[in-house]
Design a protein around this motif. Structure first.
Motif, mmCIF file in Angstrom:
data_model
loop_
_atom_site.group_PDB
_atom_site.id
_atom_site.type_symbol
_atom_site.label_atom_id
_atom_site.label_comp_id
_atom_site.label_asym_id
_atom_site.label_seq_id
_atom_site.Cartn_x
_atom_site.Cartn_y
_atom_site.Cartn_z
ATOM 1 N N HIS A 45 0.862 -1.170 0.000
ATOM 2 C CA HIS A 45 0.000 0.000 0.000
ATOM 3 C C HIS A 45 0.903 1.226 0.000
ATOM 4 N N ILE A 46 0.913 1.909 -1.127
ATOM 5 C CA ILE A 46 1.818 3.033 -1.328
ATOM 6 C C ILE A 46 0.989 4.235 -1.742
ATOM 7 N N SER A 47 1.262 5.383 -1.149
ATOM 8 C CA SER A 47 0.449 6.564 -1.422
ATOM 9 C C SER A 47 0.728 7.173 -2.779
ATOM 10 N N LYS A 48 -0.244 7.904 -3.254
ATOM 11 C CA LYS A 48 -0.124 8.717 -4.453
ATOM 12 C C LYS A 48 -0.137 10.176 -4.027
ATOM 13 N N GLU A 49 0.037 11.068 -4.981
ATOM 14 C CA GLU A 49 -0.046 12.496 -4.689
ATOM 15 C C GLU A 49 -1.361 12.805 -3.981
ATOM 16 N N ASN A 50 -1.319 13.688 -3.006
ATOM 17 C CA ASN A 50 -2.490 14.161 -2.270
ATOM 18 C C ASN A 50 -3.240 13.055 -1.529
ATOM 19 N N ASP A 51 -2.561 11.999 -1.136
ATOM 20 C CA ASP A 51 -3.176 10.933 -0.356
ATOM 21 C C ASP A 51 -3.573 11.524 1.000
ATOM 22 N N PRO A 52 -4.800 11.314 1.455
ATOM 23 C CA PRO A 52 -5.220 11.876 2.747
ATOM 24 C C PRO A 52 -4.412 11.324 3.929
ATOM 25 N N ASP A 53 -3.793 10.152 3.777
ATOM 26 C CA ASP A 53 -2.975 9.593 4.853
ATOM 27 C C ASP A 53 -1.608 10.259 4.919
ATOM 28 N N GLY A 54 -1.188 10.918 3.866
ATOM 29 C CA GLY A 54 0.132 11.528 3.793
ATOM 30 C C GLY A 54 0.993 10.790 2.781
ATOM 31 N N LYS A 55 2.289 11.026 2.867
ATOM 32 C CA LYS A 55 3.248 10.409 1.946
ATOM 33 C C LYS A 55 3.763 9.118 2.572
ATOM 34 N N SER A 56 3.729 8.026 1.817
ATOM 35 C CA SER A 56 4.283 6.782 2.362
ATOM 36 C C SER A 56 5.807 6.874 2.316
ATOM 37 N N ILE A 57 6.423 6.538 3.442
ATOM 38 C CA ILE A 57 7.888 6.565 3.511
ATOM 39 C C ILE A 57 8.439 5.159 3.709
ATOM 40 N N GLY A 58 7.572 4.182 3.802
ATOM 41 C CA GLY A 58 8.028 2.806 3.943
ATOM 42 C C GLY A 58 6.878 1.827 3.821
ATOM 43 N N SER A 59 7.132 0.750 3.098
ATOM 44 C CA SER A 59 6.151 -0.328 2.957
ATOM 45 C C SER A 59 6.887 -1.650 2.985
ATOM 46 N N MET A 60 6.333 -2.595 3.703
ATOM 47 C CA MET A 60 6.869 -3.951 3.681
ATOM 48 C C MET A 60 5.685 -4.903 3.718
ATOM 49 N N ALA A 61 5.882 -6.056 3.111
ATOM 50 C CA ALA A 61 4.768 -6.999 3.020
ATOM 51 C C ALA A 61 5.285 -8.410 2.884
ATOM 52 N N ASP A 62 4.436 -9.346 3.268
ATOM 53 C CA ASP A 62 4.637 -10.748 2.941
ATOM 54 C C ASP A 62 3.271 -11.293 2.572
ATOM 55 N N GLU A 63 3.139 -12.589 2.452
ATOM 56 C CA GLU A 63 1.864 -13.140 2.004
ATOM 57 C C GLU A 63 0.754 -13.015 3.038
ATOM 58 N N ASN A 64 1.076 -12.627 4.266
ATOM 59 C CA ASN A 64 0.066 -12.543 5.318
ATOM 60 C C ASN A 64 -0.361 -11.131 5.683
ATOM 61 N N CYS A 65 0.455 -10.129 5.355
ATOM 62 C CA CYS A 65 0.103 -8.773 5.747
ATOM 63 C C CYS A 65 0.932 -7.753 4.976
ATOM 64 N N SER A 66 0.513 -6.509 5.099
ATOM 65 C CA SER A 66 1.225 -5.387 4.506
ATOM 66 C C SER A 66 1.258 -4.267 5.537
ATOM 67 N N VAL A 67 2.400 -3.604 5.654
ATOM 68 C CA VAL A 67 2.563 -2.508 6.604
ATOM 69 C C VAL A 67 3.067 -1.292 5.828
ATOM 70 N N THR A 68 2.424 -0.151 6.028
ATOM 71 C CA THR A 68 2.870 1.087 5.395
ATOM 72 C C THR A 68 2.963 2.186 6.439
ATOM 73 N N VAL A 69 4.071 2.921 6.386
ATOM 74 C CA VAL A 69 4.299 4.062 7.262
ATOM 75 C C VAL A 69 4.051 5.318 6.443
ATOM 76 N N TYR A 70 3.165 6.183 6.950
ATOM 77 C CA TYR A 70 2.831 7.430 6.278
ATOM 78 C C TYR A 70 3.343 8.618 7.088
ATOM 79 N N LYS A 71 3.932 9.561 6.395
ATOM 80 C CA LYS A 71 4.307 10.849 6.978
ATOM 81 C C LYS A 71 3.092 11.750 6.753
ATOM 82 N N PRO A 72 2.366 12.080 7.833
ATOM 83 C CA PRO A 72 1.128 12.849 7.661
ATOM 84 C C PRO A 72 1.368 14.188 6.945
#
Length: 182
Positions: free
Chosen positions: A44-71
């Motif tokens: 899950h990676i942000s696009k321009e003007n994402d309400p969550d902010g800018k994604s600065i990190g994403s990691m995933a495996d077959e069981n989950c996905s984690v994304t860090v957003y800079k608000p």
């Protein structure tokens, strides 16, 4: 848009865009197809003007996905990040992580990934996210919300790289170690 911190035990063989729902205001997320029998990961990676902010990190495996957003209203004097975790059914857990309160000796994967993403994004330790991303899978830490002492698996990764004669790998982890122990 950028892809940061992809962590998986397999390699990506395809890449596609998809919307989370039919609402035209929802952000586009990106799906990475992994070379595993009937397995797919979603970053899950942000696009321009994402309400969550800018994604600065994403990691995933077959069981989950984690994304860090800079608000969007991020304050460097008070570094708090939004972290979203998607389980394999697509359920989302969201948490705000105050970087000043993260203790690498006792925190969960979510907090430590947010911290390492912050260190890389801020330039304080440019290889922190990359080094951290290799740790959970090596130690088998697939329980994202369990607290642990991250110095133990980091030291193990350094030793493993050294024993294998991979001095570059050793130094990559050691830079992160040196930053955390200063």
């Amino acid at each position: 848009m950028s892809i940061n911190g992809i962590t998986t035990t397999s390699y990506i063989t395809g890449y596609a865009n998809r919307r989370v729902n039919n609402n035209s205001s929802s952000p586009v997320h990106h799906q990475a197809i992994v070379n595993q029998p009937s397995k797919m990961i979603t970053l899950h990676i942000s696009k321009e003007n994402d309400p969550d902010g800018k994604s600065i990190g994403s990691m995933a495996d077959e069981n989950c996905s984690v994304t860090v957003y800079k608000p969007n209203d991020f304050d460097p004097a008070n570094p708090v990040y939004r972290v979203k975790v998607w389980d394999e059914e697509g359920n989302v857990t969201e948490r705000m992580v105050d970087i000043s309160k993260v203790d690498p000796k006792s925190c969960d994967t979510i907090d430590m990934f947010a911290y390492s993403s912050h260190l890389t994004d801020s330039g304080e330790c440019k290889d922190a996210q990359s080094a951290f991303s290799g740790i959970p899978h090596f130690e088998g830490y697939n329980k994202l919300f369990d607290k642990k002492d991250w110095f133990v698996p980091l030291k193990n990764m350094m030793q493993m790289q050294y024993d294998a004669g991979n001095l570059k790998g050793y130094w990559d982890f050691k830079k992160f170690w040196d930053f955390l122990t200063k």
